[in-house]
Design a protein around this motif. Structure first.
Motif, short mmCIF file in Angstrom:
data_model
loop_
_atom_site.label_atom_id
_atom_site.label_comp_id
_atom_site.label_asym_id
_atom_site.label_seq_id
_atom_site.Cartn_x
_atom_site.Cartn_y
_atom_site.Cartn_z
N GLU A 195 -2.64 8.76 5.38
CA GLU A 195 -3.66 7.71 5.32
C GLU A 195 -3.02 6.33 5.40
O GLU A 195 -3.55 5.42 6.06
CB GLU A 195 -4.49 7.83 4.03
N TRP A 196 -1.90 6.14 4.74
CA TRP A 196 -1.18 4.87 4.75
C TRP A 196 -0.72 4.52 6.16
O TRP A 196 -0.89 3.39 6.62
CB TRP A 196 0.00 4.95 3.78
N LYS A 250 -0.83 -0.18 7.54
CA LYS A 250 -0.05 -0.93 6.56
C LYS A 250 1.44 -0.62 6.67
O LYS A 250 2.27 -1.44 6.29
CB LYS A 250 -0.55 -0.63 5.14
N SER A 251 1.77 0.55 7.20
CA SER A 251 3.18 0.91 7.33
C SER A 251 3.89 0.05 8.36
O SER A 251 5.11 -0.10 8.33
CB SER A 251 3.32 2.38 7.73
N GLU A 276 -1.65 11.24 1.38
CA GLU A 276 -1.66 9.80 1.12
C GLU A 276 -0.74 9.06 2.09
O GLU A 276 -1.06 7.95 2.53
CB GLU A 276 -1.26 9.51 -0.32
N SER A 329 -3.70 3.61 8.33
CA SER A 329 -4.29 2.32 7.98
C SER A 329 -3.58 1.16 8.67
O SER A 329 -4.10 0.06 8.73
CB SER A 329 -4.23 2.11 6.47
N GLY A 358 0.77 -1.24 0.00
CA GLY A 358 0.00 0.00 0.00
C GLY A 358 0.80 1.29 0.00
O GLY A 358 0.21 2.36 0.09
N LEU A 359 2.12 1.21 -0.09
CA LEU A 359 2.94 2.43 -0.06
C LEU A 359 2.51 3.35 -1.19
O LEU A 359 2.58 2.98 -2.36
CB LEU A 359 4.42 2.07 -0.18
N PRO A 360 2.05 4.56 -0.87
CA PRO A 360 1.53 5.47 -1.90
C PRO A 360 2.62 6.24 -2.63
O PRO A 360 2.79 7.43 -2.46
CB PRO A 360 0.63 6.41 -1.10
#
Length: 65
Positions: A55-56, A61-62, A52, A59, A36-38
């Motif tokens: 948000e990442w 995901k990081s 972005e 979420s 998911g890395l934007p």
């Protein structure tokens, strides 16, 4: 106005500083396809939007390995 600043494109060095990591770590995440890395490649440069990235991180995901 703050929202406009969050939509500004920033460089890989600025993104790494914003996230509190080294540029080499961020490049490694891009190369390894971190979930998911934007990141957007514009020409030969990697670019990021602060909104972005926020948000990442939110979420979760990081934190995934």
């Amino acid at each position: 106005m703050e929202e406009l600043m969050n939509d500004k494109w920033i460089s890989i060095d600025e993104a790494a500083e914003y996230l509190g990591i080294k540029t080499v770590t961020l490049r490694s995440w891009i190369r390894n396809g971190k979930e998911g890395l934007p990141a957007q490649k514009i020409g030969k440069q990697w670019k990021f939007k602060i909104s972005e990235l926020d948000e990442w991180v939110k979420s979760g995901k990081s934190a995934n390995d």
